[in-house]
Design a protein around this motif. Structure first.
Motif, PDB file in Angstrom:
ATOM      1  N   ILE A 211      54.773  66.510  42.684  1.00  9.02           N
ATOM      2  CA  ILE A 211      54.361  67.688  41.918  1.00  9.02           C
ATOM      3  C   ILE A 211      53.076  67.827  42.028  1.00  9.02           C
ATOM      4  CG2 ILE A 211      54.181  68.639  39.686  1.00  9.02           C
ATOM      5  CD1 ILE A 211      56.528  66.946  38.550  1.00  9.02           C
ATOM      6  N   ALA A 212      52.475  69.172  42.641  1.00  8.23           N
ATOM      7  CA  ALA A 212      51.314  69.375  43.229  1.00  8.23           C
ATOM      8  C   ALA A 212      50.126  69.176  42.110  1.00  8.23           C
ATOM      9  CB  ALA A 212      51.441  70.797  43.955  1.00  8.23           C
ATOM     10  N   SER A 213      50.454  69.661  40.901  1.00  7.72           N
ATOM     11  CA  SER A 213      49.432  69.507  39.859  1.00  7.72           C
ATOM     12  C   SER A 213      48.792  68.248  39.398  1.00  7.72           C
ATOM     13  CB  SER A 213      50.011  70.338  38.792  1.00  7.72           C
ATOM     14  OG  SER A 213      50.964  69.675  37.942  1.00  7.72           O
ATOM     15  N   GLY A 214      49.695  67.252  39.929  1.00  6.77           N
ATOM     16  CA  GLY A 214      49.210  65.982  39.464  1.00  6.77           C
ATOM     17  C   GLY A 214      50.104  65.562  38.089  1.00  6.77           C
ATOM     18  N   LYS A 215      50.474  66.451  37.607  1.00  7.42           N
ATOM     19  CA  LYS A 215      51.338  66.280  36.174  1.00  7.42           C
ATOM     20  C   LYS A 215      52.769  65.743  36.315  1.00  7.42           C
ATOM     21  CE  LYS A 215      48.314  69.368  33.609  1.00  7.42           C
ATOM     22  NZ  LYS A 215      48.204  70.597  32.821  1.00  7.42           N
ATOM     23  N   ASP A 216      53.170  65.120  35.456  1.00  7.60           N
ATOM     24  CA  ASP A 216      54.771  64.552  35.877  1.00  7.60           C
ATOM     25  C   ASP A 216      55.866  65.413  35.099  1.00  7.60           C
ATOM     26  OD1 ASP A 216      53.362  62.401  37.186  1.00  7.60           O
ATOM     27  OD2 ASP A 216      53.751  60.909  35.569  1.00  7.60           O
ATOM     28  N   ALA A 217      55.366  66.237  34.190  1.00  9.51           N
ATOM     29  CA  ALA A 217      56.312  66.993  33.554  1.00  9.51           C
ATOM     30  C   ALA A 217      57.202  67.910  34.045  1.00  9.51           C
ATOM     31  CB  ALA A 217      55.729  67.546  32.197  1.00  9.51           C
ATOM     32  N   TYR A 218      58.444  68.067  33.594  1.00  2.00           N
ATOM     33  CA  TYR A 218      59.444  68.867  34.283  1.00  2.00           C
ATOM     34  C   TYR A 218      60.581  69.343  33.425  1.00  2.00           C
ATOM     35  CZ  TYR A 218      62.430  64.684  34.198  1.00  2.00           C
ATOM     36  OH  TYR A 218      63.116  63.680  34.126  1.00  2.00           O
ATOM     37  N   TYR A 219      61.079  70.321  33.438  1.00  2.14           N
ATOM     38  CA  TYR A 219      62.380  70.788  32.743  1.00  2.14           C
ATOM     39  C   TYR A 219      63.510  71.138  33.621  1.00  2.14           C
ATOM     40  CZ  TYR A 219      61.435  75.666  33.735  1.00  2.14           C
ATOM     41  OH  TYR A 219      61.194  76.811  34.446  1.00  2.14           O
ATOM     42  N   THR A 229      59.046  72.200  37.684  1.00  3.76           N
ATOM     43  CA  THR A 229      57.874  71.682  37.193  1.00  3.76           C
ATOM     44  C   THR A 229      57.558  72.239  35.762  1.00  3.76           C
ATOM     45  OG1 THR A 229      56.406  73.106  38.590  1.00  3.76           O
ATOM     46  CG2 THR A 229      56.992  71.181  39.380  1.00  3.76           C
ATOM     47  N   SER A 230      56.929  71.688  34.647  1.00  4.87           N
ATOM     48  CA  SER A 230      56.672  72.354  33.715  1.00  4.87           C
ATOM     49  C   SER A 230      55.377  73.225  33.571  1.00  4.87           C
ATOM     50  CB  SER A 230      56.428  71.495  32.592  1.00  4.87           C
ATOM     51  OG  SER A 230      57.438  70.504  32.207  1.00  4.87           O
ATOM     52  N   ASP A 231      54.617  73.230  34.693  1.00 12.21           N
ATOM     53  CA  ASP A 231      53.601  73.899  34.667  1.00 12.21           C
ATOM     54  C   ASP A 231      53.537  74.944  35.700  1.00 12.21           C
ATOM     55  OD1 ASP A 231      53.162  72.311  36.780  1.00 12.21           O
ATOM     56  OD2 ASP A 231      51.156  71.407  36.252  1.00 12.21           O
ATOM     57  N   GLY A 232      54.645  75.198  36.498  1.00 10.39           N
ATOM     58  CA  GLY A 232      54.895  76.082  37.479  1.00 10.39           C
ATOM     59  C   GLY A 232      54.129  75.878  38.679  1.00 10.39           C
ATOM     60  N   SER A 233      53.792  74.605  38.832  1.00 15.54           N
ATOM     61  CA  SER A 233      53.081  74.205  40.125  1.00 15.54           C
ATOM     62  C   SER A 233      54.338  73.658  41.065  1.00 15.54           C
ATOM     63  CB  SER A 233      52.294  72.856  40.203  1.00 15.54           C
ATOM     64  OG  SER A 233      52.949  71.760  39.583  1.00 15.54           O
ATOM     65  N   ARG A 234      53.834  73.816  42.385  1.00 15.98           N
ATOM     66  CA  ARG A 234      55.079  73.541  43.587  1.00 15.98           C
ATOM     67  C   ARG A 234      55.341  72.038  43.535  1.00 15.98           C
ATOM     68  NH1 ARG A 234      54.364  78.038  48.097  1.00 15.98           N
ATOM     69  NH2 ARG A 234      54.602  79.838  46.747  1.00 15.98           N
ATOM     70  N   ALA A 235      56.548  72.007  44.215  1.00 16.40           N
ATOM     71  CA  ALA A 235      56.955  70.359  44.454  1.00 16.40           C
ATOM     72  C   ALA A 235      57.682  70.318  45.748  1.00 16.40           C
ATOM     73  CB  ALA A 235      57.881  70.255  43.255  1.00 16.40           C
ATOM     74  N   ALA A 236      57.590  68.884  46.447  1.00 17.81           N
ATOM     75  CA  ALA A 236      58.231  68.917  47.356  1.00 17.81           C
ATOM     76  C   ALA A 236      59.021  67.449  47.448  1.00 17.81           C
ATOM     77  CB  ALA A 236      57.105  68.457  48.539  1.00 17.81           C
TER      78      ALA A 236
END
Length: 255
Positions: A211-219, A229-236
């Motif tokens: 997760i790009a933001s460095g946060k682990d949260a998701y939904y 991702t919970s904050d809308g950041s991008r993922a790979a």
């Protein structure tokens, strides 16, 4: 229970893995601005048909899901981490797409995932994707006889955290063979020297998710499948099916 595969079994899994690699290559070649996710699923399905292979994804229905998975390909775009359902959404310039695919051939399964940008890439997305594959390579390098599952997890986590990325808790790799999900689980973060010892004949899917933001949260999205991702950041997401052998790790889903 962990089934140790024979050399003959591993060779058979390599054939399934080859189909997976061919499909993901075809998907990447077909992915362009204006192409729908549903069209990419059709491209992957055509590779299965030509190979005489089946899909471990199509109609897969784990307990957490409200419905069986309706496609042969997972397509996760931008803030989607994994398990994205192919829809009529048409790819846009700069979209970050993760494609996850499996094939079952002659009773054996292969599973792999790639991430890439459609059209012009943002520098931040390029770094994110590159780090996902770097983490995958680190995990594979640790998949040697004498190490433990925790050594793989630690290698992946060190790369991801070192680059400042988040790791969605509770999701990671898995054993694979006659079915898509077998023991053991392979977390994307852990302590070295812990967990199940790696033995010749173990086959595992190693799959970092970042997760790009460095946060682990998701939904979980409304479709009951897609993780975002919970904050809308991008993922790979990057993945290979790997056999543990006396001669070192053998990647079964490389082209």
């Amino acid at each position: 229970m962990v089934e140790l595969k024979t050399a003959t079994h591993v060779d058979a899994m390599r054939e399934a893995g080859r189909v997976v690699a061919q499909a993901l290559t075809a998907v990447r070649e077909a992915a362009a601005v204006g192409v729908s996710l549903r069209r990419l699923d059709e491209v992957a399905h055509a590779v299965l048909r030509e190979a005489g292979a089946g899909s471990p994804f199509l109609n897969y229905h784990p307990a957490f899901a409200p419905m069986p998975f309706p496609a042969v390909l997972c397509t996760s775009v931008n803030d989607a981490i994994v398990h994205g359902i192919p829809t009529d959404y048409r790819l846009r310039d700069g979209d970050l797409l993760s494609a996850d695919f499996g094939a079952k051939l002659n009773g054996w399964v292969g599973d792999s995932a790639i991430s890439f940008t459609v059209g012009r890439a943002r520098n931040a997305d390029t770094r994110l994707v590159d780090t996902a594959f770097e983490a995958l390579e680190a995990g594979i390098a640790a998949a040697v006889v004498g190490n433990r599952i925790g050594d793989i997890s630690h290698a992946i986590g060190r790369v991801c955290r070192g680059a400042g990325y988040g790791i969605p808790a509770g999701f990671g790799g898995h054993g694979i063979g006659r079915s898509m999900h077998e023991d053991p689980g392979v977390p994307n973060e852990g302590r070295p020297g812990r967990g199940m010892p790696l033995r010749p004949g173990m086959v595992i899917a190693i799959e970092p998710m970042l997760i790009a933001s460095g946060k682990d949260a998701y939904y979980e999205a409304q479709d009951g499948w897609t993780l975002r991702t919970s904050d809308g950041s991008r993922a790979a997401h990057a993945e290979h099916t790997v056999a543990v052998t006396e001669d070192g790790p053998r990647i079964l889903t490389a082209l």
